[in-house]
Design an enzyme around this catalytic site. Structure first.
Site, PDB file in Angstrom:
ATOM      1  CG  ASP A  37      -2.025   1.016   1.145  1.00  0.00           C
ATOM      2  OD1 ASP A  37      -2.379   1.408   0.007  1.00  0.00           O
ATOM      3  OD2 ASP A  37      -2.539   1.428   2.194  1.00  0.00           O
ATOM      4  CG  ASN A  86      -7.982  -1.575  -4.822  1.00  0.00           C
ATOM      5  OD1 ASN A  86      -7.104  -2.392  -4.559  1.00  0.00           O
ATOM      6  ND2 ASN A  86      -8.316  -0.607  -3.987  1.00  0.00           N
TER       7      ASN A  86
HETATM    8  C1  IPE Z   1      -5.848  -2.316  -0.029  1.00  0.00           C
HETATM    9  O1  IPE Z   1      -5.357  -1.053  -0.290  1.00  0.00           O
HETATM   10  C2  IPE Z   1      -5.716  -3.192  -1.188  1.00  0.00           C
HETATM   11  C3  IPE Z   1      -4.371  -3.320  -1.736  1.00  0.00           C
HETATM   12  C4  IPE Z   1      -3.266  -2.901  -1.177  1.00  0.00           C
HETATM   13  C5  IPE Z   1      -4.298  -3.942  -3.002  1.00  0.00           C
HETATM   14  P1  IPE Z   1      -6.319   0.213  -0.447  1.00  0.00           P
HETATM   15  O2  IPE Z   1      -5.444   1.389  -0.531  1.00  0.00           O
HETATM   16  O3  IPE Z   1      -7.248  -0.034  -1.545  1.00  0.00           O
HETATM   17  O4  IPE Z   1      -7.114   0.116   0.925  1.00  0.00           O
HETATM   18  P2  IPE Z   1      -8.003   1.186   1.643  1.00  0.00           P
HETATM   19  O5  IPE Z   1      -9.064   1.569   0.680  1.00  0.00           O
HETATM   20  O6  IPE Z   1      -7.083   2.313   1.986  1.00  0.00           O
HETATM   21  O7  IPE Z   1      -8.522   0.473   2.868  1.00  0.00           O
HETATM   22  C1  IPE Z   2      -1.590   0.383  -3.361  1.00  0.00           C
HETATM   23  O1  IPE Z   2      -1.354   1.750  -3.478  1.00  0.00           O
HETATM   24  C2  IPE Z   2      -1.937  -0.262  -4.674  1.00  0.00           C
HETATM   25  C3  IPE Z   2      -3.363  -0.553  -4.822  1.00  0.00           C
HETATM   26  C4  IPE Z   2      -4.269  -0.530  -3.889  1.00  0.00           C
HETATM   27  C5  IPE Z   2      -3.811  -0.903  -6.154  1.00  0.00           C
HETATM   28  P1  IPE Z   2      -2.545   2.802  -3.493  1.00  0.00           P
HETATM   29  O2  IPE Z   2      -2.997   2.997  -4.890  1.00  0.00           O
HETATM   30  O3  IPE Z   2      -3.597   2.384  -2.523  1.00  0.00           O
HETATM   31  O4  IPE Z   2      -1.807   4.107  -3.004  1.00  0.00           O
HETATM   32  P2  IPE Z   2      -2.185   5.008  -1.758  1.00  0.00           P
HETATM   33  O5  IPE Z   2      -2.392   4.060  -0.587  1.00  0.00           O
HETATM   34  O6  IPE Z   2      -3.427   5.757  -2.116  1.00  0.00           O
HETATM   35  O7  IPE Z   2      -1.011   5.891  -1.569  1.00  0.00           O
HETATM   36 MG    MG Z   3      -3.915   2.629  -0.520  1.00  0.00          MG
END
Ligand code: IPE
Ligand code: IPE
Ligand code: MG
Length: 258
Positions: A37, A86
């Site tokens: 993340d 996502n």
């Molecule tokens: C969780 O990350 C899923 C992955 C890392 C693939 P998100 O960034 O989508 O999670 P939330 O929405 O902050 O809980």
């Molecule tokens: C994790 O990074 C990857 C996915 C959830 C696809 P994010 O896209 O959630 O990036 P942040 O957490 O918003 O920085």
């Molecule tokens: Mg994230």
């Protein structure tokens, strides 16, 4: 400041060597969970507004973290790459780019000749384009028989995972002609366990990067006994030293439980 980086790398190596030495006498996780993340925040932190820059860096970084994990002796790794949420909740342009990475860079790296990860996919591939699903399935086929198990959660929905497993159990019972009464009386967790999406066994340690302290639906059935470590760095900046320190924290916690 000129020279800072020159000092940082050897210092990190020395620190890593010391942690590695400590790990020799500590329990190690057989099955490591990673919630990668912080890709978008990382891109912003280095001055780039295009989130694709962060996602590409994150996908490239996965390869490194997997190598470090294997070098640290971890036999199974399960990574949260893309949730069903996502796919449905982020904008189309971003999601298309994530599919593109899952179709190209990620499977290409994993299936590279000489690689040691046997790939498994957990999640609903109906949510991804056919071309992405095909690339992932091809990588699964190419890597079959390799010594270490890598599960990528793609289009993963925690409720769907458990509900689908229960559905399978009920279908099997229906095929056998069992009554509802029989099913209710004899249902054991093992029956559901057999159908919950990969990974095959309990996760020992889950590391989430980026400072968020939640699991966001990460493999609930397999996480019941997992140690949790929340690491403040964004995923693309997660270093080998961070991984080794997390393994040390895990080892110390488990050693104290004995
Ligand atoms: C969780 O990350 C899923 C992955 C890392 C693939 P998100 O960034 O989508 O999670 P939330 O929405 O902050 O809980
Ligand atoms: C994790 O990074 C990857 C996915 C959830 C696809 P994010 O896209 O959630 O990036 P942040 O957490 O918003 O920085
Ligand atoms: Mg994230």
């Amino acid at each position: 400041m000129a020279g800072t980086r020159w000092l940082r790398i050897p210092t990190e190596r020395l620190l890593a060597a010391r942690v590695r030495h400590e790990l020799e006498s500590l329990p190690a996780p057989a099955h490591l969970g990673l919630i990668m993340d912080g890709n978008r925040r990382w891109a912003h932190s280095v001055g780039v507004d295009d989130v694709r820059f962060g996602h590409r860096a994150g996908a490239e970084h996965l390869d490194r973290v997997l190598t470090w994990s294997a070098q640290a002796g971890v036999d199974a790794v399960s990574v949260y790459v893309l949730s069903a949420d996502n796919i449905t909740k982020r904008d189309d342009e971003q999601v298309s780019f994530l599919f593109h990475l899952l179709e190209t860079l990620i499977p290409d790296r994993i299936r590279r000749p000489g690689g040691f990860w046997e790939l498994h996919i957990a999640g609903n591939l109906d949510l991804v384009p056919d071309t992405t699903a095909r690339a992932l399935k091809e990588a699964v086929a190419v890597t079959r028989g390799r010594p270490r198990r890598l599960t990528l959660a793609v289009g993963y929905d925690p409720y769907g995972d458990v509900v689908d497993a229960v559905r399978q159990v009920l279908w099997e019972a229906a095929d056998r002609g069992d009554s509802v009464d029989d099913v209710v009386r004899t249902l054991e967790p093992e029956a559901i366990d057999a159908y919950v999406a990969a990974p095959d066994n309990d996760i020992d340690l889950i590391i989430r990067t980026s400072g968020e302290r939640r699991l966001s639906g990460y493999f609930p059935w397999r996480s019941v006994r997992a140690e949790l470590i929340f690491c403040d760095v964004y995923w693309p900046a997660f270093r080998e030293l961070d991984l080794l320190r997390a393994l040390r924290t895990y080892g110390r916690r488990r050693a104290n439980l004995r």
